[in-house]
Design a protein around this motif. Structure first.
Motif, PDB file in Angstrom:
ATOM      1  N   UNK A  42      39.546  -2.778   0.448  1.00  0.00           N
ATOM      2  CA  UNK A  42      38.570  -2.164  -0.090  1.00  0.00           C
ATOM      3  C   UNK A  42      37.172  -2.842  -0.089  1.00  0.00           C
ATOM      4  N   UNK A  43      36.377  -2.442   0.571  1.00  0.00           N
ATOM      5  CA  UNK A  43      34.635  -2.868  -0.313  1.00  0.00           C
ATOM      6  C   UNK A  43      34.440  -3.765  -1.037  1.00  0.00           C
ATOM      7  N   UNK A  44      34.887  -2.536  -2.278  1.00  0.00           N
ATOM      8  CA  UNK A  44      33.870  -3.335  -3.210  1.00  0.00           C
ATOM      9  C   UNK A  44      35.090  -4.382  -3.432  1.00  0.00           C
ATOM     10  N   UNK A  45      36.390  -4.583  -3.219  1.00  0.00           N
ATOM     11  CA  UNK A  45      36.944  -5.800  -3.750  1.00  0.00           C
ATOM     12  C   UNK A  45      37.128  -6.721  -2.979  1.00  0.00           C
ATOM     13  N   UNK A  46      35.813  -6.825  -2.010  1.00  0.00           N
ATOM     14  CA  UNK A  46      35.519  -8.195  -1.063  1.00  0.00           C
ATOM     15  C   UNK A  46      34.192  -8.452  -1.342  1.00  0.00           C
ATOM     16  N   UNK A  47      33.356  -7.020  -1.939  1.00  0.00           N
ATOM     17  CA  UNK A  47      31.916  -7.509  -2.344  1.00  0.00           C
ATOM     18  C   UNK A  47      32.291  -8.626  -3.375  1.00  0.00           C
ATOM     19  N   UNK A  48      33.033  -7.531  -4.253  1.00  0.00           N
ATOM     20  CA  UNK A  48      32.746  -8.753  -6.216  1.00  0.00           C
ATOM     21  C   UNK A  48      34.196  -9.215  -6.467  1.00  0.00           C
ATOM     22  N   UNK A  49      34.959  -8.063  -6.320  1.00  0.00           N
ATOM     23  CA  UNK A  49      37.105  -8.587  -7.558  1.00  0.00           C
ATOM     24  C   UNK A  49      36.735  -9.755  -6.777  1.00  0.00           C
ATOM     25  N   UNK A  50      37.229 -10.083  -5.031  1.00  0.00           N
ATOM     26  CA  UNK A  50      37.997 -11.191  -4.680  1.00  0.00           C
ATOM     27  C   UNK A  50      37.209 -12.890  -4.721  1.00  0.00           C
ATOM     28  N   UNK A  51      35.197 -12.644  -5.440  1.00  0.00           N
ATOM     29  CA  UNK A  51      34.932 -13.903  -5.635  1.00  0.00           C
ATOM     30  C   UNK A  51      35.252 -14.435  -7.276  1.00  0.00           C
ATOM     31  N   UNK A  52      36.255 -13.358  -8.104  1.00  0.00           N
ATOM     32  CA  UNK A  52      36.734 -13.405  -9.260  1.00  0.00           C
ATOM     33  C   UNK A  52      37.173 -14.501  -9.464  1.00  0.00           C
ATOM     34  N   UNK A  53      38.716 -14.656  -8.329  1.00  0.00           N
ATOM     35  CA  UNK A  53      39.560 -15.007  -8.611  1.00  0.00           C
ATOM     36  C   UNK A  53      39.043 -17.287  -8.301  1.00  0.00           C
ATOM     37  N   UNK A  54      38.221 -17.003  -7.810  1.00  0.00           N
ATOM     38  CA  UNK A  54      38.236 -18.616  -7.614  1.00  0.00           C
ATOM     39  C   UNK A  54      36.869 -18.850  -8.558  1.00  0.00           C
ATOM     40  N   UNK A  55      35.682 -19.876  -8.067  1.00  0.00           N
ATOM     41  CA  UNK A  55      34.911 -20.949  -8.938  1.00  0.00           C
ATOM     42  C   UNK A  55      33.408 -19.371  -8.987  1.00  0.00           C
ATOM     43  N   UNK A  56      33.822 -18.584  -7.889  1.00  0.00           N
ATOM     44  CA  UNK A  56      32.127 -17.797  -8.246  1.00  0.00           C
ATOM     45  C   UNK A  56      32.305 -17.150  -9.450  1.00  0.00           C
ATOM     46  N   UNK A  57      33.306 -17.096 -10.199  1.00  0.00           N
ATOM     47  CA  UNK A  57      33.757 -15.920 -10.832  1.00  0.00           C
ATOM     48  C   UNK A  57      32.507 -15.783 -12.359  1.00  0.00           C
ATOM     49  N   UNK A  58      32.488 -16.188 -12.524  1.00  0.00           N
ATOM     50  CA  UNK A  58      31.249 -17.293 -14.106  1.00  0.00           C
ATOM     51  C   UNK A  58      29.427 -17.196 -12.783  1.00  0.00           C
ATOM     52  N   UNK A  59      29.870 -17.009 -12.127  1.00  0.00           N
ATOM     53  CA  UNK A  59      28.551 -16.832 -10.685  1.00  0.00           C
ATOM     54  C   UNK A  59      27.582 -16.045 -11.288  1.00  0.00           C
ATOM     55  N   UNK A  60      26.261 -16.058 -11.158  1.00  0.00           N
ATOM     56  CA  UNK A  60      25.354 -14.795 -11.115  1.00  0.00           C
ATOM     57  C   UNK A  60      25.505 -13.320 -10.284  1.00  0.00           C
ATOM     58  N   UNK A  61      25.842 -12.557 -10.348  1.00  0.00           N
ATOM     59  CA  UNK A  61      25.996 -11.687  -8.667  1.00  0.00           C
ATOM     60  C   UNK A  61      24.681 -11.158  -8.876  1.00  0.00           C
ATOM     61  N   UNK A  62      23.677 -10.380  -9.493  1.00  0.00           N
ATOM     62  CA  UNK A  62      22.850  -9.438 -10.403  1.00  0.00           C
ATOM     63  C   UNK A  62      21.812  -9.685 -10.967  1.00  0.00           C
ATOM     64  N   UNK A  63      20.241  -9.793 -10.719  1.00  0.00           N
ATOM     65  CA  UNK A  63      19.611 -10.340 -11.450  1.00  0.00           C
ATOM     66  C   UNK A  63      18.780  -8.992 -11.231  1.00  0.00           C
ATOM     67  N   UNK A  64      18.567  -8.175 -12.575  1.00  0.00           N
ATOM     68  CA  UNK A  64      18.414  -6.784 -12.035  1.00  0.00           C
ATOM     69  C   UNK A  64      16.944  -6.896 -13.098  1.00  0.00           C
TER      70      UNK A  64
END
Ligand code: WTA
Length: 570
Positions: A42-64
Motif C-alpha cells: 500500500x503506497x500510503x503505508x510506505x509513505x507515512x505509516x511505516x515511519x510511525x512505528x519507529x523513531x520518525x513517528x513524531x518527526x515533522x513530515x509536512x511543513x505548510x
C-alpha cells in the motif's frame, strides 16, 4: 574543452557513479520496503505509516506555508488524518480502483486527501487548479471520476450535469449550503475514524492518473502503479540526496507529475521533512521561504530560476541561504547561464534532471557525485538504459542527433494511457524501446544533451501544452475559422504560445477581437494555455488531407526554410 563543474565534495548517499552504473538493479532496494517481508503493498503505508512505528513517528513530515496558514504535521498526524480521509471515502462508497480526483490549490488537505485515497486503493487523479471548465470536464469524463475533492470556488467549473459518473464533491472549505452529493469536508473528517483497515494490494495495482498533453488529440491519462515507488524512493535518495535532517522543498504543484513524484512520493518514502509553499510565485516570498525554513534541498524549474535571476542580485543579497545544500531543476532545458548564476549567488550547482509524466520518475540526471557539464541533462540513472535511436530503433553512435529513447521495463514506467491502448502503443513503436518524443544526442562520455521536441508539443514555463487542445478551443470561438498553434522561443518562459488564426466571414482583425479570443481560451481551458501572441492569416497552410502544418508556421515564425512541402494543399 567542454565546461565542467566538479562536485562540491559534500557527503552524499551515492559517492561514485561508475561504481553503480551497469551493476545496480532496482531489485537491489526491494528489501528497503515493508512489502518485501509482508508481501502486501500500500503506497500510503510506505509513505507515512511505516515511519510511525519507529523513531520518525513524531518527526515533522509536512511543513505548510502560504500567506494565511503556517502549519506543521508529524508522520503520526498524517497517518491519522489520512486514515480519517480514507474512512470518509469508504463511507461514500468509494472502493479499490475508483478514481478520486483533486482540483484545488496547494494546501495540507490535498496531501492528506491523496494519502487517504491511496490507503483505500483508490486511483488518485490530480488536476491543476488553473484549469477551467472545458479542461476539467474532459479529464473527469475520460477518467469516469467518482469523487472530486475541491473548493467552494473551484466547483463552479465542474458541470455535474455533464459528468454522470461523478457521485460526490468533497468541499474542503466551508460553504453555506450543500447540494445533494456535496460533502462538508471538515464535518465528515470529524465524523470519521482515526484507525482504518488499509487496502493491501500488489506492485502492479493502479495508483495515480496524470493527464498530460501530446501533439494530437485530447489530453491523455497516464497511469502509474504502486511499484513506481521503487524508483521514487531510490532517486529520492541518490538524486535528491535526501538525508535525515533535510528540509526539502519541491516548488511544483501536485497537479503536475513533479509535484507528486517528487513533491509527495520521493521525500516521504525517504522519511524526509517536506515543505510546501502555497500561493503564487514571488521572488521575495520564495527567498524568504528558503531562508526562514532553512531549506537544505530545493527542487525547482528553469523558468523559476530565470525569474529569480531577473529579479536582480540585490534581492538575492538580502537573504541568506546558508543551509542550502543541494539544488535541482526539471521540466525544460536548463541554460548554462543559469547554472553559472546559481553558483555565484547560492554558491551551489544546479543539478538538471530529465524525465516525463510518462516515465514517472528520473531517467537522466546529474548526481551530486558527478561532474556537471552545463547544458547537458546528465547521464542515465543507474538501472536505466537510455540511448539515441533512429526511427527504426538502431542505436546511433555518440554525437548523432536522434530520438531520446529508454529501454523498457523500469519500475515507474506508465502502464496505460487511460481508455486508449492505441495511444499507449505509439510510445513503443520501436520494439524494446520507449520513444520519448524528445530529440537529443549523447556525447562520447555518455552525457545527454537535449535538442528539442520531435513533435509539436509546447513547453511554456515548464508546463506541457498540446497544440491541438488550444486549437480546438480557438475554433470554438465564433470569429475563428481555423487555428494553428506553435511554441515560439522566449527567453523567460522557454516558449510562449503563438496562435495563427483565420477569421470567419464578417470578422475583421482588431486588438479587441484578439483580446476577446485570448480570454475565451483562458476561461475555457486555462491561463497557461492561452496564446500570448496572435497572427491573423487569410488561410492556414494545410496538408491535402486537411491537417494544419504547424511545422510550416513555425519555420515561417523563425525565418527558417519550410522544408518538404509536397503534401501541402496548394
Ligand atoms: C521536457 C515533467 C530539457 C521534455 C517532469 C520532456 C526537459 C517534457 C527536461 C516532459 C530537461 C523535462 N531538459 N527538457 N531537464 N525535463 N523536459 O511530462 O521535452 O510535464 O519531454 O514532465 O519536458 O514534461 P512533463
Amino acid at each position: 574543452m567542454k565546461e565542467i563543474i566538479p562536485p562540491d565534495g559534500g557527503q552524499h548517499h551515492l559517492k561514485n557513479y561508475e561504481s553503480v552504473f551497469g551493476t545496480f538493479r532496482f531489485e537491489d532496494v526491494h528489501a528497503d520496503f515493508s512489502w518485501h517481508t509482508t508481501g502486501k503493498v500500500n503506497m500510503a503505508y510506505e509513505l507515512i505509516d511505516r515511519h510511525t512505528t519507529g523513531p520518525r513517528k513524531n518527526k515533522t513530515a509536512l511543513l505548510y506555508a502560504d500567506d494565511h496558514r503556517r502549519e506543521s504535521y508529524t508522520f503520526e498526524d498524517l497517518r491519522k488524518l489520512s486514515n480519517r480521509f480514507g474512512h470518509l471515502l469508504q463511507r461514500l462508497g468509494v472502493s479499490k480502483g475508483d478514481r478520486v480526483f483533486f482540483f484545488m490549490p496547494r494546501s495540507p488537505e490535498v496531501y492528506i486527501g491523496m494519502l487517504g485515497a491511496f490507503k483505500i486503493g483508490a486511483v488518485v487523479g490530480p488536476l491543476f487548479e488553473a484549469f477551467m471548465e472545458g479542461a476539467v470536464t474532459d479529464r473527469l469524463a475520460d477518467a469516469e471520476a467518482a469523487v472530486l475533492v475541491t473548493t467552494a470556488a473551484l466547483k463552479e467549473r465542474v458541470p455535474r450535469g455533464k459528468l454522470p459518473n461523478l457521485r460526490h464533491l468533497i468541499i474542503v472549505d466551508e460553504q453555506p449550503e450543500y447540494a445533494a452529493g456535496e460533502v462538508n469536508f471538515k464535518q465528515a473528517m470529524a465524523e470519521s475514524e482515526e484507525e482504518l483497515e488499509l487496502a493491501w494490494g500488489s506492485l502492479e495495482d493502479p495508483m495515480i492518473l496524470h493527464y498530460t498533453s501530446g501533439s494530437t488529440g485530447k489530453p491523455k491519462g497516464v497511469l502509474h502503479v504502486q511499484g513506481a515507488m521503487i524508483q521514487h524512493y531510490i532517486t529520492g535518495k541518490w538524486v535528491l540526496d535526501l538525508q535525515e535532517d533535510d528540509i526539502y522543498w519541491c516548488t511544483a504543484d501536485p497537479g503536475w507529475v513533479t509535484g507528486t513524484s517528487y513533491g509527495i512520493f520521493a521525500p516521504w518514502l525517504n522519511g524526509a521533512t517536506n515543505l510546501v509553499r502555497g500561493g503564487r510565485f514571488s521572488a521575495d516570498g520564495w527567498y524568504r521561504t528558503l531562508q526562514d525554513y532553512g531549506v537544505t534541498v530545493w527542487y525547482s524549474a528553469p523558468t523559476a530560476f530565470r525569474m529569480l535571476m531577473s529579479a536582480g542580485d540585490e534581492l538575492t543579497a538580502k537573504y541568506s541561504f546558508g543551509r542550502l545544500r543541494h539544488v535541482l531543476s526539471v521540466g525544460e532545458p536548463l541554460n548554462p547561464e543559469v547554472i553559472r548564476w546559481g553558483l555565484k549567488v547560492y554558491g551551489k550547482r544546479i543539478h538538471d534532471t530529465w524525465w516525463m509524466t510518462e516515465t514517472g520518475a528520473h531517467m537522466i540526471v546529474n548526481l551530486p557525485c558527478m561532474d556537471i557539464r552545463p547544458g547537458s541533462m546528465g547521464k542515465p540513472f543507474p538501472g536505466i538504459e537510455a540511448a539515441i535511436v533512429d526511427n527504426q530503433g538502431n542505436v546511433l553512435p555518440p554525437n548523432s542527433l536522434g530520438n531520446l529513447a529508454v529501454k523498457t521495463g523500469w519500475p515507474s514506467m506508465m502502464r496505460q494511457i487511460w481508455n486508449n491502448p492505441a495511444k499507449y502503443d505509439e510510445y513503443f513503436s520501436v520494439p524494446g524501446w520507449y520513444i520519448s518524443g524528445d530529440s537529443a544526442y549523447m556525447d562520447e562520455d555518455g552525457y545527454f544533451w537535449f535538442q528539442g521536441r520531435v513533435d509539436d508539443v509546447i513547453n511554456t514555463s515548464g508546463e506541457r501544452v498540446g497544440p491541438f487542445e488550444v486549437e480546438s478551443k480557438l475554433v470554438e470561438h465564433p470569429a475563428v475559422a481555423e487555428a494553428g498553434v506553435i511554441g515560439k522561443p522566449d527567453p523567460l518562459r522557454g516558449e510562449i504560445i503563438k496562435a495563427f488564426i483565420a477569421l470567419r466571414e464578417g470578422y475583421a482583425p482588431s486588438d479587441e477581437l484578439l483580446d476577446h479570443i485570448r480570454l475565451f481560451v483562458k476561461t475555457g481551458l486555462s491561463a497557461h494555455a492561452a496564446p500570448r501572441e496572435f497572427e491573423v492569416l487569410e488561410k492556414l497552410p494545410k496538408t491535402r488531407s486537411g491537417k494544419i502544418m504547424r511545422r510550416v508556421l513555425k519555420a515561417k515564425e523563425l525565418g527558417l526554410p519550410t522544408g518538404d512541402l509536397s503534401t501541402i494543399e496548394d
